[in-house]
Motif scaffolding. Structure first.
Motif, PDB file in Angstrom:
ATOM      1  N   ILE A 348       0.843  -1.201   0.000  1.00 19.98           N
ATOM      2  CA  ILE A 348       0.000   0.000   0.000  1.00 19.98           C
ATOM      3  C   ILE A 348       0.876   1.248   0.000  1.00 19.98           C
ATOM      4  CG2 ILE A 348      -0.372   0.115   2.534  1.00 19.98           C
ATOM      5  CD1 ILE A 348      -3.409   0.749   1.694  1.00 19.98           C
ATOM      6  N   VAL A 349       0.482   2.210  -0.811  1.00 22.99           N
ATOM      7  CA  VAL A 349       1.206   3.474  -0.906  1.00 22.99           C
ATOM      8  C   VAL A 349       0.434   4.493  -0.079  1.00 22.99           C
ATOM      9  CG1 VAL A 349       2.067   5.268  -2.456  1.00 22.99           C
ATOM     10  CG2 VAL A 349       1.935   2.891  -3.246  1.00 22.99           C
ATOM     11  N   ILE A 350       1.131   5.082   0.882  1.00 22.42           N
ATOM     12  CA  ILE A 350       0.458   6.019   1.787  1.00 22.42           C
ATOM     13  C   ILE A 350       0.798   7.441   1.354  1.00 22.42           C
ATOM     14  CG2 ILE A 350       0.169   6.686   4.200  1.00 22.42           C
ATOM     15  CD1 ILE A 350       1.619   4.013   4.932  1.00 22.42           C
ATOM     16  N   ASN A 351      -0.214   8.265   1.197  1.00 25.09           N
ATOM     17  CA  ASN A 351       0.057   9.694   1.006  1.00 25.09           C
ATOM     18  C   ASN A 351      -0.972  10.500   1.773  1.00 25.09           C
ATOM     19  OD1 ASN A 351      -2.102   9.332  -0.722  1.00 25.09           O
ATOM     20  ND2 ASN A 351      -0.991   9.905  -2.563  1.00 25.09           N
ATOM     21  N   SER A 352      -0.666  11.788   1.915  1.00 25.33           N
ATOM     22  CA  SER A 352      -1.530  12.586   2.767  1.00 25.33           C
ATOM     23  C   SER A 352      -1.685  13.985   2.211  1.00 25.33           C
ATOM     24  CB  SER A 352      -0.939  12.656   4.176  1.00 25.33           C
ATOM     25  OG  SER A 352      -1.684  13.580   4.944  1.00 25.33           O
ATOM     26  N   PRO A 353      -2.924  14.476   2.136  1.00 22.95           N
ATOM     27  CA  PRO A 353      -3.098  15.872   1.701  1.00 22.95           C
ATOM     28  C   PRO A 353      -2.562  16.854   2.740  1.00 22.95           C
ATOM     29  CG  PRO A 353      -5.209  14.915   2.341  1.00 22.95           C
ATOM     30  CD  PRO A 353      -4.192  13.816   2.437  1.00 22.95           C
ATOM     31  N   ASN A 354      -2.209  16.359   3.940  1.00 27.01           N
ATOM     32  CA  ASN A 354      -1.630  17.253   4.965  1.00 27.01           C
ATOM     33  C   ASN A 354      -0.237  17.726   4.572  1.00 27.01           C
ATOM     34  OD1 ASN A 354      -3.847  16.536   6.366  1.00 27.01           O
ATOM     35  ND2 ASN A 354      -2.813  15.361   7.961  1.00 27.01           N
ATOM     36  N   ASP A 355       0.477  16.901   3.769  1.00 27.80           N
ATOM     37  CA  ASP A 355       1.834  17.272   3.375  1.00 27.80           C
ATOM     38  C   ASP A 355       1.778  18.312   2.263  1.00 27.80           C
ATOM     39  OD1 ASP A 355       3.383  15.606   5.075  1.00 27.80           O
ATOM     40  OD2 ASP A 355       2.737  13.882   3.882  1.00 27.80           O
ATOM     41  N   ALA A 356       2.709  19.294   2.328  1.00 24.99           N
ATOM     42  CA  ALA A 356       2.730  20.362   1.326  1.00 24.99           C
ATOM     43  C   ALA A 356       2.921  19.775  -0.069  1.00 24.99           C
ATOM     44  CB  ALA A 356       3.866  21.330   1.644  1.00 24.99           C
ATOM     45  N   GLN A 357       2.199  20.311  -1.042  1.00 26.13           N
ATOM     46  CA  GLN A 357       2.372  19.946  -2.459  1.00 26.13           C
ATOM     47  C   GLN A 357       2.290  18.448  -2.694  1.00 26.13           C
ATOM     48  OE1 GLN A 357       4.600  22.488  -4.796  1.00 26.13           O
ATOM     49  NE2 GLN A 357       3.283  23.827  -3.629  1.00 26.13           N
ATOM     50  N   SER A 358       1.410  17.783  -1.949  1.00 26.50           N
ATOM     51  CA  SER A 358       1.303  16.340  -2.107  1.00 26.50           C
ATOM     52  C   SER A 358      -0.133  15.933  -2.411  1.00 26.50           C
ATOM     53  CB  SER A 358       1.754  15.637  -0.825  1.00 26.50           C
ATOM     54  OG  SER A 358       3.154  15.612  -0.771  1.00 26.50           O
ATOM     55  N   ALA A 359      -0.227  14.747  -2.996  1.00 26.52           N
ATOM     56  CA  ALA A 359      -1.505  14.111  -3.312  1.00 26.52           C
ATOM     57  C   ALA A 359      -2.264  14.905  -4.378  1.00 26.52           C
ATOM     58  CB  ALA A 359      -2.317  13.868  -2.048  1.00 26.52           C
ATOM     59  N   PHE A 360      -3.574  15.086  -4.202  1.00 23.42           N
ATOM     60  CA  PHE A 360      -4.467  15.553  -5.268  1.00 23.42           C
ATOM     61  C   PHE A 360      -3.961  16.768  -6.045  1.00 23.42           C
ATOM     62  CE2 PHE A 360      -8.873  13.756  -3.968  1.00 23.42           C
ATOM     63  CZ  PHE A 360      -8.346  12.485  -4.058  1.00 23.42           C
ATOM     64  N   GLY A 361      -3.793  16.587  -7.343  1.00 21.03           N
ATOM     65  CA  GLY A 361      -3.573  17.727  -8.224  1.00 21.03           C
ATOM     66  C   GLY A 361      -2.126  18.151  -8.387  1.00 21.03           C
ATOM     67  N   TYR A 362      -1.265  17.856  -7.421  1.00 18.61           N
ATOM     68  CA  TYR A 362       0.117  18.344  -7.496  1.00 18.61           C
ATOM     69  C   TYR A 362       0.972  17.451  -8.406  1.00 18.61           C
ATOM     70  CZ  TYR A 362      -0.970  21.472  -3.668  1.00 18.61           C
ATOM     71  OH  TYR A 362      -1.531  22.458  -2.905  1.00 18.61           O
ATOM     72  N   ASP A 363       2.125  18.026  -8.846  1.00 23.91           N
ATOM     73  CA  ASP A 363       3.074  17.243  -9.642  1.00 23.91           C
ATOM     74  C   ASP A 363       4.045  16.500  -8.745  1.00 23.91           C
ATOM     75  OD1 ASP A 363       2.102  17.942 -12.167  1.00 23.91           O
ATOM     76  OD2 ASP A 363       3.050  19.906 -11.989  1.00 23.91           O
ATOM     77  N   THR A 364       4.002  16.806  -7.446  1.00 20.48           N
ATOM     78  CA  THR A 364       4.896  16.136  -6.498  1.00 20.48           C
ATOM     79  C   THR A 364       4.060  15.352  -5.491  1.00 20.48           C
ATOM     80  OG1 THR A 364       4.892  18.188  -5.233  1.00 20.48           O
ATOM     81  CG2 THR A 364       6.796  17.777  -6.632  1.00 20.48           C
ATOM     82  N   ASN A 365       4.717  14.440  -4.794  1.00 18.99           N
ATOM     83  CA  ASN A 365       4.004  13.642  -3.800  1.00 18.99           C
ATOM     84  C   ASN A 365       4.998  13.173  -2.738  1.00 18.99           C
ATOM     85  OD1 ASN A 365       1.747  12.529  -2.709  1.00 18.99           O
ATOM     86  ND2 ASN A 365       1.459  10.956  -4.277  1.00 18.99           N
ATOM     87  N   LYS A 366       4.535  13.147  -1.506  1.00 18.54           N
ATOM     88  CA  LYS A 366       5.360  12.588  -0.432  1.00 18.54           C
ATOM     89  C   LYS A 366       4.695  11.270  -0.059  1.00 18.54           C
ATOM     90  CE  LYS A 366       7.338  13.968   4.041  1.00 18.54           C
ATOM     91  NZ  LYS A 366       7.319  12.631   4.594  1.00 18.54           N
ATOM     92  N   ILE A 367       5.388  10.183  -0.338  1.00 18.26           N
ATOM     93  CA  ILE A 367       4.760   8.877  -0.131  1.00 18.26           C
ATOM     94  C   ILE A 367       5.557   8.025   0.853  1.00 18.26           C
ATOM     95  CG2 ILE A 367       3.702   8.758  -2.429  1.00 18.26           C
ATOM     96  CD1 ILE A 367       6.037   6.745  -3.150  1.00 18.26           C
ATOM     97  N   ALA A 368       4.870   7.023   1.377  1.00 16.24           N
ATOM     98  CA  ALA A 368       5.542   5.949   2.097  1.00 16.24           C
ATOM     99  C   ALA A 368       4.947   4.649   1.550  1.00 16.24           C
ATOM    100  CB  ALA A 368       5.289   6.070   3.594  1.00 16.24           C
TER     101      ALA A 368
END
Ligand code: CTP
Length: 399
Positions: A348-368
Motif C-alpha cells: 500500500i502506498v500512503i500519502n496525505s493531503p496534509n503534506d505540502a504539495q502532495s496528493a491531489f492535483g500536485y506534480d509532487t508527492n510525499k509517499i511511504a
C-alpha cells in the motif's frame, strides 16, 4: 559482461558535454556492447568522428543526404536493442518531442522500434525553461526514458541543473534498464487512475479533486519498464501516454471502472489502484435536469459503490499482485495497515493531503510504501515521476 550481445545506437548531439561521449562509448564497448555511433553535424564541432570511430570500431554515421545512410535509417532503428542519446541537447529534445526530422539521428529516432533513452545536457537556464520541461514530459509520455541530469558548475559559468550525467551513471542506468526489460517484459499491469463522476442528473455529478496524475505517471513508468499496460482512467484532463503496449480505457463512474477492471481481471499480473473512486453514488440519477424552482432544499439518496480494491483482493489468484493507495489525514501507518489487511493488498502506498504539495492535483508527492510484512519505506517529497519509479521498483522486488 553487462552488455554482451547488446546492440546500441549511441546518438551524440551538439553540446560541450559531447567530450564525455568518448568515455561513455569506451565503457559500453568494454561492457561487451556493439555500438554504432550517430553524430549530428553540431556534435562534430565538439568531438571528432575519428575518435569515436576508433573507439567503436565502426565508421561514424552523421550525414543523412548520403543515399545509403538515409535509406538505412529504418534498418538502424530495427537493428538496435536501444537508442541512447547522450548528450541530448535542448534542440534535439525539442525536435524529437515534435516529430521533426532534419538529420540522420532524428530520422532514426522517429523510425526506431527499440526503446530510447536520453541523457540531457544543457545550460541551467535552458533546462529550467518551460519549453524544455514540456518537451521532456512529451518525450516521457511517448515512452522515452529521460535520465536524470547532474547539478553543479556548467560550461556557461552558471551553476545548477543541466549537466550531463556522468558516463558511469549512464551505463548503470542502461544496465538497470535492460535488466528490467527482460525480467518484466510481457507482465501485464492494470492501473486505475483519476476520479469518478457519479451522475446526479444529465448535467451534474458528485466527484472529487483527483487529477489522475499519479496513475498516469505510473502508467508511463510501467511502459518504460516494458510492461503491457491497461490504464483505466476516470475523467481527467491530463495528457495520457501513447504506446502500442498501452490499452487506455476511459470511464466516468465507479460502475464503469468496475466493468473495465472485470474485463481484464484474469489477464492481469499486477493491479495498481490509484483511482479516487467515489464511495457513494446517487441511487437513481434524475432523467432530466433537476430544476431549482420551488425548492428550498434537495436531498439525494446515495448508495454505496463497489469497492474495487476489496473485490480484486478477495478474488485474486496467488500469482496476482495488488497494490493500493491510502489517502490519510491521521494515524497514517495504522490506517493504511488496516486498509491493506481488510482489502487483502500486497502493498500500500500512503500519502496525505496534509503534506505540502502532495496528493491531489500536485506534480509532487510525499509517499511511504508499506508491505505485508510491515516493512515501511518513507520518501521525501519528490516528483510523481520519481514516486512512480519507487513504487514500481518496490513491486518488482516483491514479485
Ligand atoms: N478503492 C477502490 N474502490 C473503491 C474505493 C477505494 O478501488 N470504491 C481503492 C483506491 O483506489 C485505493 C484504496 O482502495 O487504492 C483505498 O481507498 P480509500 O478511499 O482511501 O479507502 P476506503 O476504504 O474507501 O476508506 P476511507 O475512504 O474511509 O478512508
Amino acid at each position: 559482461m553487462p552488455f554482451s550481445n547488446r546492440r546500441i545506437l549511441l546518438g551524440i548531439t551538439g553540446s560541450i558535454a559531447a567530450y564525455k561521449s568518448a568515455i561513455l562509448l569506451r565503457l559500453l564497448v568494454k561492457g561487451g556492447a556493439e555500438v554504432q555511433v550517430i553524430q549530428t553535424e553540431a556534435a562534430r564541432d565538439f568531438i571528432g568522428p575519428l575518435t569515436l570511430a576508433t573507439l567503436s570500431g565502426k565508421p561514424v554515421l552523421s550525414e543523412m543526404h548520403l543515399d545509403d545512410q538515409w535509406a538505412n535509417h529504418v534498418a538502424l532503428g530495427h537493428w538496435a536493442d536501444a537508442l541512447l542519446i547522450a548528450p541530448a541537447s535542448a534542440n534535439t529534445l525539442g525536435k524529437m518531442a515534435h516529430g521533426l526530422v532534419d538529420n540522420l539521428l532524428t530520422a532514426v529516432y522517429l523510425s526506431a522500434k527499440c526503446p530510447t533513452l536520453v541523457a540531457p545536457a544543457m545550460d541551467a537556464d535552458m533546462w529550467d525553461h518551460p519549453a524544455t520541461q514540456d518537451n521532456l514530459s512529451i518525450l516521457s509520455r511517448h515512452g522515452v526514458v529521460v535520465l536524470p541530469v547532474g547539478e553543479g558548475p556548467l560550461a556557461s559559468g552558471l551553476e545548477g541543473p543541466g549537466r550531463l550525467a556522468e558516463p558511469e551513471h549512464i551505463v548503470e542506468e542502461l544496465q538497470a534498464f535492460f535488466q528490467r526489460d527482460t525480467s518484466l517484459a510481457k507482465k501485464k499491469i492494470l492501473i486505475t487512475a483519476g476520479p469518478t463522476h457519479e451522475a446526479i442528473d444529465p448535467v451534474r455529478f458528485i466527484g472529487n479533486h483527483s487529477s489522475g496524475k499519479m496513475g498516469i505517471r505510473l502508467a508511463e513508468e510501467a511502459l518504460r519498464n516494458g510492461y503491457e499496460v491497461v490504464l483505466v482512467l476516470g475523467p481527467s484532463s491530463e495528457p495520457t501516454p501513447v504506446s502500442n503496449r498501452l490499452n487506455l480505457v476511459r470511464v466516468t463512474s465507479a460502475l464503469e471502472m468496475q466493468e473495465a477492471v472485470r474485463q481484464h481481471l484474469h489477464a492481469t499480473d499486477i493491479f495498481i489502484l490509484a483511482a479516487a473512486v467515489a464511495d457513494f453514488r446517487p441511487d437513481v440519477p434524475a432523467a432530466q435536469k433537476i430544476k431549482k424552482e420551488g425548492r428550498q432544499s434537495l436531498a439525494l439518496n446515495l448508495v454505496a459503490n463497489p469497492d474495487l480494491a476489496a473485490w480484486i483482493g478477495n478474488n485474486k489468484k496467488p500469482h496476482q499482485f495488488l497494490c493500493g493507495f491510502a489517502l490519510e489525514t491521521e494515524n497514517l501507518v495504522e490506517n493504511a495497515r488496516a486498509k491493506m489487511d481488510k482489502k487483502n493488498m500486497d502493498l500500500i502506498v500512503i500519502n496525505s493531503p496534509n503534506d505540502a504539495q502532495s496528493a491531489f492535483g500536485y506534480d509532487t508527492n510525499k509517499i511511504a510504501i508499506l508491505d505485508k510484512s510491515g516493512k515501511l519505506i518513507s520518501f521525501e517529497r519528490q516528483s510523481k515521476n520519481d514516486a512512480a519509479r519507487a513504487i514500481l521498483q518496490a513491486i518488482a522486488e516483491r514479485l
